[in-house]
Design an enzyme around this catalytic site. Structure first.
Site, PDB file in Angstrom:
ATOM      1  N   CYS A  90       0.837  -1.204   0.000  1.00 30.13           N
ATOM      2  CA  CYS A  90       0.000   0.000   0.000  1.00 30.13           C
ATOM      3  C   CYS A  90       0.878   1.263   0.000  1.00 30.13           C
ATOM      4  O   CYS A  90       1.521   1.541  -0.990  1.00 30.13           O
ATOM      5  CB  CYS A  90      -0.976  -0.050   1.186  1.00 30.13           C
ATOM      6  SG  CYS A  90      -2.346   1.109   1.013  1.00 30.13           S
ATOM      7  N   HIS A 207      -3.600  -5.643   0.891  1.00 25.29           N
ATOM      8  CA  HIS A 207      -2.944  -5.853   2.190  1.00 25.29           C
ATOM      9  C   HIS A 207      -2.917  -7.332   2.552  1.00 25.29           C
ATOM     10  O   HIS A 207      -3.857  -7.832   3.154  1.00 25.29           O
ATOM     11  CB  HIS A 207      -3.710  -5.107   3.288  1.00 25.29           C
ATOM     12  CG  HIS A 207      -3.523  -3.636   3.279  1.00 25.29           C
ATOM     13  ND1 HIS A 207      -2.529  -3.010   4.001  1.00 25.29           N
ATOM     14  CD2 HIS A 207      -4.204  -2.654   2.641  1.00 25.29           C
ATOM     15  CE1 HIS A 207      -2.611  -1.695   3.812  1.00 25.29           C
ATOM     16  NE2 HIS A 207      -3.617  -1.448   2.988  1.00 25.29           N
ATOM     17  N   GLU A 209      -1.338  -8.714   4.904  1.00 27.12           N
ATOM     18  CA  GLU A 209      -1.333  -8.888   6.370  1.00 27.12           C
ATOM     19  C   GLU A 209      -2.745  -8.816   6.948  1.00 27.12           C
ATOM     20  O   GLU A 209      -2.974  -9.205   8.080  1.00 27.12           O
ATOM     21  CB  GLU A 209      -0.404  -7.847   7.023  1.00 27.12           C
ATOM     22  CG  GLU A 209      -0.985  -6.458   7.221  1.00 27.12           C
ATOM     23  CD  GLU A 209      -1.002  -5.599   5.962  1.00 27.12           C
ATOM     24  OE1 GLU A 209      -0.770  -6.133   4.853  1.00 27.12           O
ATOM     25  OE2 GLU A 209      -1.262  -4.378   6.077  1.00 27.12           O
TER      26      GLU A 209
END
Lengths: 239, 748
Positions: A90, A207, A209
């Site tokens: 990002c 993302h 994560e």
């Protein structure tokens, strides 16, 4: 000697996904993980550097435009030039393009609005250190959360990226088709993630994560971390 | 050189212009024993404003249950309430309004609302982990309303997203009464280890007073005073009263503050919001029974020529006042410098009880700290109350006179197209709902947001709620419903309700009818909180939500925190899960369309009484549902609320992408059965094998239960009234808001 991956997560003032990716690396993957303060310049103890999401230095000018001048980015650039692995997520992707470690730029979303939701991305290559654990053509459900993720590059750059297979993730429909409806931000060629020509620097808007914990209802990002474990732990051991 | 500022001569007229009544000015003369200086007049005016002093509300608020249960800090003692959730952890949370600024400058008004409430929470030493918003706007058919809606949503998004705290839930109502007075209520929820909380008290004479964060400018001077008046038609001229937000600095301030607290050298701290340095210095001194001596020339300024008066009253954002152990100041300054934030010693704690303010060697103010603050010398009023005349008319409403619509399916679709009922995706996809990777359930398929707490077997269920129309029609029961529904929502997520924070949005308290509704609503809220054992941890009162065109509904909003434990076993969501599951209703359908969205949106009527509610019945429902969830007998749970049973069914279908065939047999008029908003009902789904166990438990808890139908297919069918493919329902439900916003985008 390292018996596990040694990972650094850069903390710029304004980073806000730093703890999220740290959590996955340290507590889920069991990697030796530390934060890297943005004024640090010695990164020799690391195998992988992650530039996390957020709003580095507030991003009031243009995403990543100031971060690229920070002391740590000079060190990250040296690290990457020596073949060290770098993952930008990002805001991290935005910084990598600003710093010239990846080509092109991330403009404001075509809708001119911040967008936070799940999207589908297709894994375009599985012979990279970042994607080896995925099956070819796999479609991942991963969230995006950005206002500036509209990937843009000139025609020559795009052609070169395509020819050399540097597009790693593309926005697609749930069943893997390229469709303008499935492109959330207007990115050229539906580009969601991009590898440098040497194969050691990956930038991506989604993302991983946030899609790495069953309790949160999303796990498709885990493959990226598993790939790094698979690809780099051996390499780390050899050092 | 000291700037030469021409200070006006203090007089009774000037005091009036500052919003002080003659009575208050006399009281001020008596406290000081002399005429106040210009700076002192400004300090008293702002501290005794409605916004800071709660002078017209505190007497009533004190009737709420404000301690007990798991409360660690009683309401009003600190910046935010604190609730024990076990394992050495506590939740700090609070809701606050930013209505007036948002009416004038929606983007900055909403953004600084987000920043302000988060600061209250991290000033407690807690890390903010979630935000929720309760918003009210007029009709989206009005260009001005679309501008406000768009601006508020962007303001919340830009501030919250950059600050890095997920906006995980909220609610929005659209009604013409909010046209000139939008409501923007923001709730922040934070997590802290018990024993690591910070206090907002200036203890230890000799300790140093440190101003950290942004430089001080002229923005927001008189913001608190502005919030204590009725909006006028010249509101454009009020723009300078609105502060400007800087989420980046707030993020640095958060990290630096929490890091500074870990040094152990910070004795106390307080957020600087309304009334800036004045409020934080007076309140911190008053709490500790100390005083402060401040030197304003040390305050970092954005504009060099600011007067003492301006510096004292500035509401520049992203600032914090710290009291630091005199021997350890360098440790604390180092932390702030690491984060590139100024941390300037602007004075010291004294034992005089006075806040003494010097500017370039000149004493500008010397005021007894206690005399300015709530609970000290600030005035307390009980206003005249009178039952509003309109209630006679609204209660005269006879539902029997209203024909039942012939085409109930068309009515159903019409209701789904109401922006109040419809999906808020257009809004929440602009918010980062997932940062911090704890959002188990964000906006969407649940009655409450769910945030897991890493490293524990706990999760929090969070909800904001408040139907102003109900409160308008019956202030006492409407407020009870606000609490009951918020509690029911967290119960539907599998959580036990712990405590609430409230934001009380009303009109002008000097109007006896407004004051009556306020008093009644607080009474109803208190009754409900006692039944559910959810004390009020604190909150905020926003009066004067009216303008020459009209007044808002009395709108108390409730922020509820519930605990899911053990997590994830006890987690529940609202989406249908599997083909073949039974659809059941817990609770009783009633012939009750009063106050419903159906009545307002379809028939244009705001009439009748607030919907039926019995608090004891509601409490039994909660206990039953928690028991059923704990026993693993429930597969989905969804509260029946706005739009009634038909909308609840549609939502459980859409969330789960599964149809349902439903048969409703209660002998009541079909529109009331489908769209009535009688309370204390929950729609659940369950495996057929579990039916007898559910029925038996329901009997134990004296809660009616009935089988409505079966989950399955891709259509929703209710009797022979409604039979629609889910996709047709989804189109209406999802596009109601984007359609109204886009239709005008292109028109420019």
């Amino acid at each position: 000697m390292a018996d596990t991956l040694r990972v650094g997560v850069v903390v710029f003032p304004g980073s806000n996904c730093d703890h999220d990716v740290y959590y996955v690396c340290k507590h889920q993957m069991g990697w030796r993980t530390r934060f890297i303060w943005h004024k640090e310049t010695d990164l020799r103890d690391l195998d992988l550097i992650i530039l996390p999401g957020g709003f580095s230095y507030g991003d009031y000018l243009r995403s990543g435009a100031i971060a690229r001048f920070s002391p740590v980015m000079h060190a990250v650039t040296r690290f990457a030039r020596k073949g060290g692995y770098v993952l930008g997520i990002c805001n991290g992707f935005q910084i990598l393009t600003e710093a010239g470690l990846l080509p092109g730029a991330l403009l404001r979303n075509a809708s001119l609005r911040f967008i936070c939701r799940d999207v589908f991305v297709r894994v375009e290559r599985t012979d990279t250190a970042f994607t080896s654990a995925y099956s070819p053509g796999a479609v991942l459900r991963i969230p995006i959360a950005h206002g500036e993720g509209n990937y843009t590059a000139d025609a020559d750059t795009l052609r070169r990226l395509e020819e050399s297979g540097q597009v790693i993730f593309r926005y697609v429909t749930a069943d893997g088709r390229l469709d303008p409806e499935a492109n959330p931000n207007g990115s050229m060629h539906h580009i969601a993630g991009l590898l440098n020509d040497r194969g050691n620097v990956l930038g991506m808007m989604p993302h991983p994560e946030r899609a790495a914990d069953p309790v949160l209802g999303r796990t498709d990002g885990l493959g990226l971390f598993a790939s790094l474990a698979e690809s780099l732990v051996g390499a780390a051991l050899k050092r | 050189m000291a700037p030469v500022a021409l200070e006006p001569e203090v007089s009774r007229e000037l005091a009036r212009a500052h919003g002080l009544s003659d009575e208050e000015y006399d009281r001020l003369l008596e406290i000081l024993g002399r005429k106040p200086t210009y700076a002192e007049l400004g300090m008293y005016a702002v501290m005794w404003s409605e916004h800071c002093s709660y002078k017209n509300s505190i007497a009533v608020l004190k009737t709420l249950p404000r301690s007990g249960g798991r409360l660690l800090v009683a309401a009003g003692e600190e910046n935010a309430g604190l609730v024990d959730i076990g394992d050495g952890l506590a939740v700090a949370f609070k809701i606050e309004s930013h209505n007036h600024p948002s009416a004038v400058e929606p983007y900055q008004g909403a953004a600084t609302g987000v920043g302000g409430i988060h600061r209250d929470v991290f000033a407690m030493g807690a890390r903010p982990i979630a935000a929720l918003d309760s918003l009210r706007f007029g009709s989206l058919d009005k260009a001005r309303v679309r501008y406000l809606f768009e601006g508020v949503v962007r303001g919340i998004a830009d501030y919250g997203n950059a600050f890095g705290v997920p906006t995980v839930g909220g609610e929005i109502y659209f009604d013409p009464v909010y046209e000139g007075n939008p409501l923007v209520n923001v709730m922040s929820v934070g997590l802290v280890r018990i024993g690591e909380t910070a206090r907002a008290a200036a203890r230890g004479p000799g300790n140093l007073v440190v101003l950290v964060g942004s430089a001080t400018g002229r923005d927001g001077i008189h913001g608190a005073t502005f919030a204590s008046e009725t909006l006028q038609d010249d509101q454009e001229s009020r723009r300078p009263n609105v502060q400007v937000g800087d989420p980046f600095t707030e993020k640095l301030l958060l990290e630096a503050t929490l890091e500074a607290l870990r040094t152990g050298a910070v004795v106390g701290l307080q957020d600087m919001g309304a009334a800036g340095i004045t409020c934080s210095s007076c309140e911190m001194s008053a709490r500790a029974g100390t005083g402060m001596r401040l030197y304003l020339e040390r305050v970092p300024l954005r504009e060099a020529d600011m007067s003492a008066y301006e510096i004292l009253l500035s509401e520049s954002q992203e600032r914090m006042l710290l009291v630091v152990d005199r021997d350890r100041i360098e440790e604390v300054q180092q932390v702030f410098h690491k984060w590139d934030l100024p941390a300037v010693v602007i004075g010291e704690v004294t034992d005089t009880g006075l806040v003494e303010v010097y500017y370039h060697g000149e004493l500008k103010a010397a005021v007894p700290a206690r005399s300015l603050v709530l609970g000290g010398g600030a005035p307390v009023y009980v206003r005249q109350a009178r039952m509003p005349a309109y209630l006679k008319q609204t209660r005269a409403f006879q539902a029997n006179a209203l024909p039942v619509p012939e085409d109930l399916q068309a009515t159903f679709l019409q209701l789904l197209d109401s922006p109040t009922i419809a999906s808020k995706r257009w809004v929440y996809e602009q918010y980062d709902t997932m940062v911090r990777t704890n959002t188990v359930v964000g906006p969407g398929p649940s009655d409450a947001a769910v945030i897991r707490l890493k490293g524990t077997r706990k999760a929090l269920a969070l909800k904001v709620d408040g139907n102003g129309r109900y409160v308008y029609l019956n202030p006492r029961r409407g407020a009870q419903i606000a609490v009951a529904e918020a509690a029911r929502n967290v119960v539907c997520a599998g959580a036990r309700p712990l405590a609430i924070t409230n934001c009380l949005n009303f009109g002008d308290p000097y109007n006896p009818e407004v004051y009556w509704t306020f008093r009644e609503a607080v009474a109803g809220m208190g009754e409900a909180c006692r039944v559910f054992d959810t004390p009020v941890t604190g909150g905020n009162v926003s009066f004067y939500n009216e303008n020459p065109q009209g007044r808002i509904y009395p709108t108390p909003t409730i922020g509820m925190v519930g605990l899911i434990e053990p997590f994830p076993e006890r987690l529940m969501t609202a989406d249908f899960k599997s083909e073949g599951d039974l659809v059941l209703l817990l609770g009783q359908n009633r012939e009750d369309i009063g106050g419903s969205e159906y009545l307002a949106w379809v028939h244009g009527l705001v009439a009748g009484d607030a919907p039926y509610l019995d608090l004891e019945e509601e409490k039994r429902l909660h206990e039953l549902l928690l028991e059923l969830i704990a026993s693993g007998l429930v597969r989905s749970a969804h509260d029946v609320s706005d739009g009634g049973l038909a909308v609840a069914l549609a939502e459980s279908c859409l969330f789960g992408n599964l149809g349902a065939r439903v048969r409703l047999e209660d002998p009541i008029r079909p529109d009331a059965l489908l769209f009535g908003e009688g309370q204390s009902r929950v729609l659940i789904s369950a495996r057929p094998d579990d039916l007898s166990a559910i029925v038996s438990r329901a009997r134990d808890f004296q809660v009616p239960v009935q089988v409505l139908g079966t989950v399955g297919g891709d259509r929703l069918k209710i009797n022979d009234w409604i039979d629609l493919p889910l996709e047709a329902i989804r189109r209406v439900y999802e596009f109601a808001i984007p359609r109204r916003m886009q239709a005008h985008d292109s028109a420019g």
